[in-house]
Design a protein around this motif. Structure first.
Motif, PDB file in Angstrom:
ATOM      1  N   SER A   1     -11.367 -30.796  26.227  1.00 20.47           N
ATOM      2  CA  SER A   1     -10.136 -31.597  26.199  1.00 20.47           C
ATOM      3  C   SER A   1     -10.321 -32.797  25.279  1.00 20.47           C
ATOM      4  O   SER A   1     -11.447 -33.193  24.967  1.00 20.47           O
ATOM      5  N   ILE A   2      -9.187 -33.409  24.870  1.00 18.00           N
ATOM      6  CA  ILE A   2      -9.259 -34.588  24.004  1.00 18.00           C
ATOM      7  C   ILE A   2      -9.987 -35.727  24.711  1.00 18.00           C
ATOM      8  O   ILE A   2     -10.758 -36.473  24.082  1.00 18.00           O
ATOM      9  N   ASP A   3      -9.770 -35.879  26.007  1.00 22.64           N
ATOM     10  CA  ASP A   3     -10.458 -36.931  26.767  1.00 22.64           C
ATOM     11  C   ASP A   3     -11.971 -36.754  26.692  1.00 22.64           C
ATOM     12  O   ASP A   3     -12.716 -37.722  26.473  1.00 22.64           O
ATOM     13  N   GLN A   4     -12.427 -35.508  26.872  1.00 27.24           N
ATOM     14  CA  GLN A   4     -13.865 -35.239  26.818  1.00 27.24           C
ATOM     15  C   GLN A   4     -14.411 -35.475  25.407  1.00 27.24           C
ATOM     16  O   GLN A   4     -15.489 -36.054  25.232  1.00 27.24           O
ATOM     17  N   ILE A   5     -13.658 -35.039  24.419  1.00 25.10           N
ATOM     18  CA  ILE A   5     -14.097 -35.221  23.030  1.00 25.10           C
ATOM     19  C   ILE A   5     -14.161 -36.700  22.680  1.00 25.10           C
ATOM     20  O   ILE A   5     -15.097 -37.158  21.989  1.00 25.10           O
ATOM     21  N   TYR A   6     -13.191 -37.458  23.154  1.00 23.86           N
ATOM     22  CA  TYR A   6     -13.178 -38.905  22.907  1.00 23.86           C
ATOM     23  C   TYR A   6     -14.448 -39.562  23.445  1.00 23.86           C
ATOM     24  O   TYR A   6     -15.082 -40.374  22.759  1.00 23.86           O
ATOM     25  N   GLU A   7     -14.850 -39.196  24.662  1.00 24.88           N
ATOM     26  CA  GLU A   7     -16.072 -39.753  25.249  1.00 24.88           C
ATOM     27  C   GLU A   7     -17.307 -39.336  24.457  1.00 24.88           C
ATOM     28  O   GLU A   7     -18.229 -40.127  24.254  1.00 24.88           O
ATOM     29  N   LEU A   8     -17.329 -38.073  24.002  1.00 26.59           N
ATOM     30  CA  LEU A   8     -18.461 -37.590  23.203  1.00 26.59           C
ATOM     31  C   LEU A   8     -18.531 -38.315  21.854  1.00 26.59           C
ATOM     32  O   LEU A   8     -19.619 -38.599  21.343  1.00 26.59           O
ATOM     33  N   CYS A   9     -17.359 -38.606  21.287  1.00 31.95           N
ATOM     34  CA  CYS A   9     -17.311 -39.339  20.012  1.00 31.95           C
ATOM     35  C   CYS A   9     -17.890 -40.745  20.177  1.00 31.95           C
ATOM     36  O   CYS A   9     -18.691 -41.217  19.346  1.00 31.95           O
ATOM     37  N   LYS A  10     -17.473 -41.426  21.225  1.00 31.06           N
ATOM     38  CA  LYS A  10     -18.007 -42.774  21.494  1.00 31.06           C
ATOM     39  C   LYS A  10     -19.521 -42.731  21.657  1.00 31.06           C
ATOM     40  O   LYS A  10     -20.245 -43.573  21.117  1.00 31.06           O
ATOM     41  N   LYS A  11     -19.990 -41.743  22.411  1.00 31.26           N
ATOM     42  CA  LYS A  11     -21.421 -41.606  22.659  1.00 31.26           C
ATOM     43  C   LYS A  11     -22.195 -41.367  21.360  1.00 31.26           C
ATOM     44  O   LYS A  11     -23.247 -41.983  21.119  1.00 31.26           O
TER      45      LYS A  11
ATOM     46  N   VAL B   1     -18.204 -33.955  15.662  1.00 30.50           N
ATOM     47  CA  VAL B   1     -18.124 -33.863  17.130  1.00 30.50           C
ATOM     48  C   VAL B   1     -16.926 -33.013  17.538  1.00 30.50           C
ATOM     49  O   VAL B   1     -17.025 -32.162  18.440  1.00 30.50           O
ATOM     50  N   ILE B   2     -15.794 -33.213  16.874  1.00 25.51           N
ATOM     51  CA  ILE B   2     -14.589 -32.456  17.199  1.00 25.51           C
ATOM     52  C   ILE B   2     -14.778 -30.968  16.945  1.00 25.51           C
ATOM     53  O   ILE B   2     -14.438 -30.123  17.786  1.00 25.51           O
ATOM     54  N   VAL B   3     -15.340 -30.625  15.800  1.00 26.85           N
ATOM     55  CA  VAL B   3     -15.566 -29.214  15.463  1.00 26.85           C
ATOM     56  C   VAL B   3     -16.515 -28.559  16.470  1.00 26.85           C
ATOM     57  O   VAL B   3     -16.285 -27.432  16.924  1.00 26.85           O
ATOM     58  N   ASP B   4     -17.573 -29.270  16.830  1.00 28.48           N
ATOM     59  CA  ASP B   4     -18.579 -28.705  17.749  1.00 28.48           C
ATOM     60  C   ASP B   4     -18.081 -28.590  19.185  1.00 28.48           C
ATOM     61  O   ASP B   4     -18.654 -27.840  19.981  1.00 28.48           O
ATOM     62  N   ASN B   5     -17.028 -29.356  19.523  1.00 33.46           N
ATOM     63  CA  ASN B   5     -16.573 -29.397  20.921  1.00 33.46           C
ATOM     64  C   ASN B   5     -15.072 -29.132  21.054  1.00 33.46           C
ATOM     65  O   ASN B   5     -14.431 -29.606  21.989  1.00 33.46           O
ATOM     66  N   PHE B   6     -14.535 -28.341  20.125  1.00 36.90           N
ATOM     67  CA  PHE B   6     -13.089 -28.167  20.079  1.00 36.90           C
ATOM     68  C   PHE B   6     -12.523 -27.483  21.325  1.00 36.90           C
ATOM     69  O   PHE B   6     -11.347 -27.622  21.632  1.00 36.90           O
ATOM     70  N   ASP B   7     -13.362 -26.754  22.039  1.00 41.72           N
ATOM     71  CA  ASP B   7     -12.887 -26.068  23.248  1.00 41.72           C
ATOM     72  C   ASP B   7     -12.686 -27.024  24.421  1.00 41.72           C
ATOM     73  O   ASP B   7     -12.120 -26.661  25.452  1.00 41.72           O
TER      74      ASP B   7
ATOM     75  N   GLN C   1     -14.343 -51.179  11.904  1.00 45.40           N
ATOM     76  CA  GLN C   1     -13.637 -50.310  10.968  1.00 45.40           C
ATOM     77  C   GLN C   1     -12.398 -49.659  11.576  1.00 45.40           C
ATOM     78  O   GLN C   1     -11.473 -49.293  10.856  1.00 45.40           O
ATOM     79  N   ILE C   2     -12.386 -49.509  12.910  1.00 42.16           N
ATOM     80  CA  ILE C   2     -11.333 -48.733  13.567  1.00 42.16           C
ATOM     81  C   ILE C   2     -10.662 -49.574  14.645  1.00 42.16           C
ATOM     82  O   ILE C   2     -11.323 -50.102  15.548  1.00 42.16           O
ATOM     83  N   ASP C   3      -9.329 -49.670  14.562  1.00 45.60           N
ATOM     84  CA  ASP C   3      -8.576 -50.462  15.541  1.00 45.60           C
ATOM     85  C   ASP C   3      -8.444 -49.729  16.872  1.00 45.60           C
ATOM     86  O   ASP C   3      -8.538 -50.339  17.937  1.00 45.60           O
ATOM     87  N   ASN C   4      -8.184 -48.425  16.806  1.00 40.18           N
ATOM     88  CA  ASN C   4      -7.944 -47.654  18.030  1.00 40.18           C
ATOM     89  C   ASN C   4      -8.661 -46.310  17.901  1.00 40.18           C
ATOM     90  O   ASN C   4      -8.127 -45.360  17.331  1.00 40.18           O
ATOM     91  N   LEU C   5      -9.874 -46.249  18.416  1.00 39.16           N
ATOM     92  CA  LEU C   5     -10.691 -45.040  18.296  1.00 39.16           C
ATOM     93  C   LEU C   5     -10.019 -43.846  18.958  1.00 39.16           C
ATOM     94  O   LEU C   5     -10.037 -42.737  18.427  1.00 39.16           O
ATOM     95  N   ARG C   6      -9.409 -44.052  20.118  1.00 45.43           N
ATOM     96  CA  ARG C   6      -8.757 -42.964  20.836  1.00 45.43           C
ATOM     97  C   ARG C   6      -7.664 -42.320  19.987  1.00 45.43           C
ATOM     98  O   ARG C   6      -7.581 -41.084  19.884  1.00 45.43           O
ATOM     99  N   LYS C   7      -6.825 -43.151  19.358  1.00 44.45           N
ATOM    100  CA  LYS C   7      -5.740 -42.624  18.535  1.00 44.45           C
ATOM    101  C   LYS C   7      -6.288 -41.864  17.314  1.00 44.45           C
ATOM    102  O   LYS C   7      -5.757 -40.825  16.924  1.00 44.45           O
ATOM    103  N   LEU C   8      -7.346 -42.391  16.732  1.00 46.42           N
ATOM    104  CA  LEU C   8      -7.937 -41.738  15.568  1.00 46.42           C
ATOM    105  C   LEU C   8      -8.512 -40.371  15.949  1.00 46.42           C
ATOM    106  O   LEU C   8      -8.355 -39.392  15.215  1.00 46.42           O
ATOM    107  N   VAL C   9      -9.168 -40.297  17.095  1.00 49.13           N
ATOM    108  CA  VAL C   9      -9.713 -39.015  17.570  1.00 49.13           C
ATOM    109  C   VAL C   9      -8.583 -38.005  17.759  1.00 49.13           C
ATOM    110  O   VAL C   9      -8.711 -36.830  17.408  1.00 49.13           O
ATOM    111  N   GLU C  10      -7.441 -38.472  18.315  1.00 45.53           N
ATOM    112  CA  GLU C  10      -6.281 -37.583  18.487  1.00 45.53           C
ATOM    113  C   GLU C  10      -5.810 -37.052  17.134  1.00 45.53           C
ATOM    114  O   GLU C  10      -5.536 -35.859  16.971  1.00 45.53           O
ATOM    115  N   VAL C  11      -5.698 -37.949  16.146  1.00 44.50           N
ATOM    116  CA  VAL C  11      -5.257 -37.542  14.805  1.00 44.50           C
ATOM    117  C   VAL C  11      -6.195 -36.491  14.228  1.00 44.50           C
ATOM    118  O   VAL C  11      -5.754 -35.437  13.739  1.00 44.50           O
ATOM    119  N   LEU C  12      -7.489 -36.740  14.287  1.00 43.16           N
ATOM    120  CA  LEU C  12      -8.471 -35.818  13.721  1.00 43.16           C
ATOM    121  C   LEU C  12      -8.489 -34.491  14.472  1.00 43.16           C
ATOM    122  O   LEU C  12      -8.671 -33.430  13.868  1.00 43.16           O
TER     123      LEU C  12
END
Length: 310
Positions: free
Chosen positions: A268-278, A260-266, A290-301
């Motif tokens: 914002s992180i907020d938008q990518i986070y929502e797309l990841c959840k979806k 998801v990150i690679v396909d939507n790198f252009d 498996q993941i305590d804080n999805l938002r933080k993990l998306v930022e790291v990736l």
């Protein structure tokens, strides 16, 4: 597929899957079918013979790989050549059966050294039954790949090597070539250079394991130190899970997030986070387990991807 090494020898691999649970026979492997123009195509054995004919001594061996097994006659043929016995001396009837098929297929071609080429063909053509199942071959291939290279190599590194290989093979498979073409250009367009791939992997791994470099990268982006410390803390947790071979579900989820990150790198992180959840919800992944804080993990990736592709 062809394998080419520095000794200038080739190994050819013809891969054929079928859904009917029926053993391959010599007659089936030598069966000719018509193409759209109504002309007969070469059979599977005919194509293999052609490799020995065209490449001569440079053709070291050929392999016919399938998801189905082989009948008694093909297994007898294989037993002879695997033990380095001469098929013609061991079983003249089997030898002539196969030879007559190839002779019939090439009866309109004037091949002066037919007997010599055929003898090289029959002594150096091997059949292999793959254990991969059609419906689960992707996951099985991944598992076997990881088993074969996990000698003091982390899961993180193994995952990267696997993705790099798959990406390169897919890219090369779509390359079109037009003849005449030089051998050098053909290798460049259709070949995977293992040494070059190793150099790419080594370079990426150095970057991925450089926590200090990652810190300065985040600092140069003007990110607040408190936020940077949170990202580094989450990255260290992520790295441990990513390298733990038992955390397969976590790694599957991360693979989805990375796509998801690679396909939507252009975006914002907020938008990518929502797309990841979806995307995780669409795939019905129970990521909260498996993941305590999805938002933080998306930022790291997200920042990892940017850092590794500068």
């Amino acid at each position: 597929m062809a394998e080419y090494d520095k000794s200038k020898n080739f190994k050819f691999f013809q891969i054929k899957t079928k859904e009917k649970n029926k053993n391959w026979t010599i007659s089936e492997m030598a069966k000719k079918e018509k193409n759209r123009a109504g002309e007969y195509k070469k059979s599977f054995l005919g194509f293999i013979f052609y490799n020995f004919l065209m490449f001569g001594s440079e053709c070291e061996s050929c392999f016919f790989v399938s998801n189905m097994d082989f009948d008694i006659n093909i297994k007898k043929w294989q037993a002879y050549i695997e033990d380095k016995r001469n098929v013609k001396k061991e079983d003249i009837e089997l030898y002539n059966t196969i030879k007559s098929r190839i002779e019939d297929e090439y009866k309109n071609d004037e091949i002066e050294n037919f007997d010599d080429v055929f003898d090289r063909f029959i002594q150096n053509t091997f059949v292999l039954k793959s254990e991969l199942q059609l419906d689960t071959y992707i996951s099985q291939a991944k598992g076997e790949f990881f088993d074969s290279i996990t000698k003091n190599i982390s899961m993180k590194t193994a995952q990267f090597i696997f993705r790099q290989l798959v990406e390169d093979v897919r890219k090369k498979s779509k390359e079109k070539v037009h003849i005449p073409i030089s051998f050098t250009k053909l290798i460049d367009k259709k070949g995977i250079d293992i040494l070059n791939l190793k150099n790419q992997i080594d370079s990426k791994i150095i970057k991925q394991n450089d926590l200090g470099g990652f810190y300065f990268f985040l600092t140069n982006k003007g990110i607040n130190n408190i936020i940077i410390n949170d990202i580094l803390f989450e990255k260290e947790r992520h790295d441990l899970k990513w390298q733990n071979i038992s955390m397969f579900k976590y790694q599957q989820i991360v693979m989805v997030l990375k796509e998801v990150i690679v396909d939507n790198f252009d975006k914002s992180i907020d938008q990518i986070y929502e797309l990841c959840k979806k995307e995780l919800n669409n795939k019905k992944y129970n990521y909260e387990m498996q993941i305590d804080n999805l938002r933080k993990l998306v930022e790291v990736l997200y920042y990892e991807y940017e850092y590794n592709n500068r």
